[in-house]
Scaffold this motif. Structure first.
Motif, PDB file in Angstrom:
ATOM      1  N   ARG A 220      54.496 -75.489   5.252  1.00  0.00           N
ATOM      2  CA  ARG A 220      54.343 -76.429   4.137  1.00  0.00           C
ATOM      3  C   ARG A 220      55.591 -77.306   3.944  1.00  0.00           C
ATOM      4  O   ARG A 220      55.544 -78.369   3.375  1.00  0.00           O
ATOM      5  CB  ARG A 220      54.017 -75.715   2.838  1.00  0.00           C
ATOM      6  N   ARG A 221      56.733 -76.844   4.403  1.00  0.00           N
ATOM      7  CA  ARG A 221      57.942 -77.652   4.307  1.00  0.00           C
ATOM      8  C   ARG A 221      58.347 -78.164   5.673  1.00  0.00           C
ATOM      9  O   ARG A 221      59.324 -78.815   5.801  1.00  0.00           O
ATOM     10  CB  ARG A 221      59.074 -76.865   3.660  1.00  0.00           C
TER      11      ARG A 221
ATOM     12  N   LEU B 124      52.829 -77.492  -8.804  1.00  0.00           N
ATOM     13  CA  LEU B 124      53.527 -76.222  -8.642  1.00  0.00           C
ATOM     14  C   LEU B 124      54.364 -76.169  -7.371  1.00  0.00           C
ATOM     15  O   LEU B 124      55.420 -75.552  -7.347  1.00  0.00           O
ATOM     16  CB  LEU B 124      52.522 -75.070  -8.654  1.00  0.00           C
ATOM     17  N   LEU B 125      53.890 -76.792  -6.330  1.00  0.00           N
ATOM     18  CA  LEU B 125      54.611 -76.812  -5.061  1.00  0.00           C
ATOM     19  C   LEU B 125      54.783 -78.258  -4.620  1.00  0.00           C
ATOM     20  O   LEU B 125      53.940 -79.104  -4.883  1.00  0.00           O
ATOM     21  CB  LEU B 125      53.847 -76.023  -3.995  1.00  0.00           C
TER      22      LEU B 125
ATOM     23  N   PHE C  17      47.089 -77.440  -5.993  1.00  0.00           N
ATOM     24  CA  PHE C  17      47.880 -76.848  -7.054  1.00  0.00           C
ATOM     25  C   PHE C  17      48.446 -77.891  -7.999  1.00  0.00           C
ATOM     26  O   PHE C  17      49.631 -77.902  -8.307  1.00  0.00           O
ATOM     27  CB  PHE C  17      49.005 -75.985  -6.481  1.00  0.00           C
ATOM     28  N   SER C  18      47.630 -78.812  -8.432  1.00  0.00           N
ATOM     29  CA  SER C  18      48.077 -79.750  -9.446  1.00  0.00           C
ATOM     30  C   SER C  18      46.920 -80.095 -10.348  1.00  0.00           C
ATOM     31  O   SER C  18      45.754 -79.920 -10.008  1.00  0.00           O
ATOM     32  CB  SER C  18      48.677 -81.005  -8.827  1.00  0.00           C
TER      33      SER C  18
ATOM     34  N   ASP D 101      59.131 -77.070  -8.980  1.00  0.00           N
ATOM     35  CA  ASP D 101      59.730 -76.977  -7.654  1.00  0.00           C
ATOM     36  C   ASP D 101      60.871 -77.985  -7.645  1.00  0.00           C
ATOM     37  O   ASP D 101      61.067 -78.720  -8.619  1.00  0.00           O
ATOM     38  CB  ASP D 101      58.684 -77.299  -6.571  1.00  0.00           C
ATOM     39  N   VAL D 102      61.626 -78.039  -6.548  1.00  0.00           N
ATOM     40  CA  VAL D 102      62.742 -78.980  -6.425  1.00  0.00           C
ATOM     41  C   VAL D 102      62.463 -79.912  -5.256  1.00  0.00           C
ATOM     42  O   VAL D 102      62.185 -79.465  -4.151  1.00  0.00           O
ATOM     43  CB  VAL D 102      64.068 -78.227  -6.203  1.00  0.00           C
ATOM     44  N   PHE D 103      62.480 -81.216  -5.508  1.00  0.00           N
ATOM     45  CA  PHE D 103      62.296 -82.158  -4.409  1.00  0.00           C
ATOM     46  C   PHE D 103      63.598 -82.880  -4.079  1.00  0.00           C
ATOM     47  O   PHE D 103      63.766 -83.379  -2.965  1.00  0.00           O
ATOM     48  CB  PHE D 103      61.200 -83.179  -4.745  1.00  0.00           C
ATOM     49  N   GLU D 104      64.546 -82.939  -5.015  1.00  0.00           N
ATOM     50  CA  GLU D 104      65.826 -83.600  -4.792  1.00  0.00           C
ATOM     51  C   GLU D 104      66.885 -82.526  -4.618  1.00  0.00           C
ATOM     52  O   GLU D 104      67.366 -81.940  -5.571  1.00  0.00           O
ATOM     53  CB  GLU D 104      66.151 -84.501  -5.990  1.00  0.00           C
ATOM     54  N   LYS D 105      67.233 -82.228  -3.354  1.00  0.00           N
ATOM     55  CA  LYS D 105      68.123 -81.104  -3.068  1.00  0.00           C
ATOM     56  C   LYS D 105      69.572 -81.516  -2.883  1.00  0.00           C
ATOM     57  O   LYS D 105      70.418 -80.714  -2.514  1.00  0.00           O
ATOM     58  CB  LYS D 105      67.625 -80.355  -1.833  1.00  0.00           C
TER      59      LYS D 105
END
Length: 236
Positions: free
Chosen positions: A235-236, A78-79, A57-58, A120-124
């Protein structure tokens, strides 16, 4: 599916929009922390665009250079998963390596910007909730002002972007709104989006009526695959 506008974050539509050099140039000037504006862009041959195995998905095939030879590798993710922190420098390094033929000098190698547009968010971290742009350079640990030039990385977290102040460049806000909002259920472009010619042109390129039946079928399959991927708990 929105029957009026398609989502520009899907491969088919993203490529339709950013295969226009004038739109890609305007977008990069709007969102990147550049030392000087890009005046012109030329696409590099597809075979030179780094392809990263397993990067799902890129898009890694929008690759171009500006008037000074600086290379831009633009990909849409996207993810997100932790593995992408390894893949991002890999694709950037490939763009450096692909410039050098066997036995040639290193001197002519052009600087590379690796740009990831992330839906998406990678830095939470709560302290980072408003930080939608992440700019990485190779610096000396003892003195961050000393930079090893040649390779920079920029990650744009679309879900975090909210225009809060007038200090935000209008073009930046409009391009990021275009990517976030276009194709969402009930989307209708407002006056602000249509008043800025590059974004208005980009919106027009997402219109459903501009795609063939086969392209719409491919688009729908991509959406279905993306939904299935989001549902995978591993996936996470």
């Amino acid at each position: 599916m929105n029957l009026n506008y398609l989502d520009p974050k899907i491969d088919l539509v993203f490529q339709r929009v950013f295969s226009r050099a004038d739109l890609l140039k305007d977008f990069l000037n709007a969102v990147l922390p550049l030392d000087a504006p890009i005046e012109s862009l030329a696409y590099l041959p597809a075979e030179q665009a780094p392809q990263v195995p397993g990067m799902r998905f890129s898009i890694v095939d929008v690759k171009c250079h500006d008037q000074g030879g600086q290379v831009f590798v633009v990909k849409l993710q996207l993810l997100w998963s932790a593995a992408h922190f390894a893949r991002i420098p890999f694709s950037g390094a490939q763009a450096i390596v692909s410039q050098r033929s066997s036995g040639s000098s290193y001197q002519p190698l052009c600087p590379v910007y690796s740009v990831t547009v992330l839906n998406d968010v990678f830095e939470k971290d709560p302290d980072e909730k408003d930080c939608w742009l992440h700019h990485y350079k190779i610096t000396q640990l003892a003195d961050h002002d000393k930079v090893l030039k040649g390779l920079q990385f920029v990650i744009l977290e679309l879900p975090k972007f909210t225009r809060r102040t007038r200090a935000e460049k209008q073009a930046t806000a409009l391009w990021l709104r275009f990517l976030r909002e276009t194709g969402e259920p009930g989307f209708v472009p407002d006056e602000a989006l249509l008043s800025y010619a590059p974004v208005a042109d980009a919106v027009k390129l997402t219109e459903f009526k501009g795609y063939s039946a086969a392209e719409i079928e491919s688009y729908q399959k991509c959406l279905d695959a993306l939904r299935n991927e989001k549902e995978l708990p591993a996936r996470r």
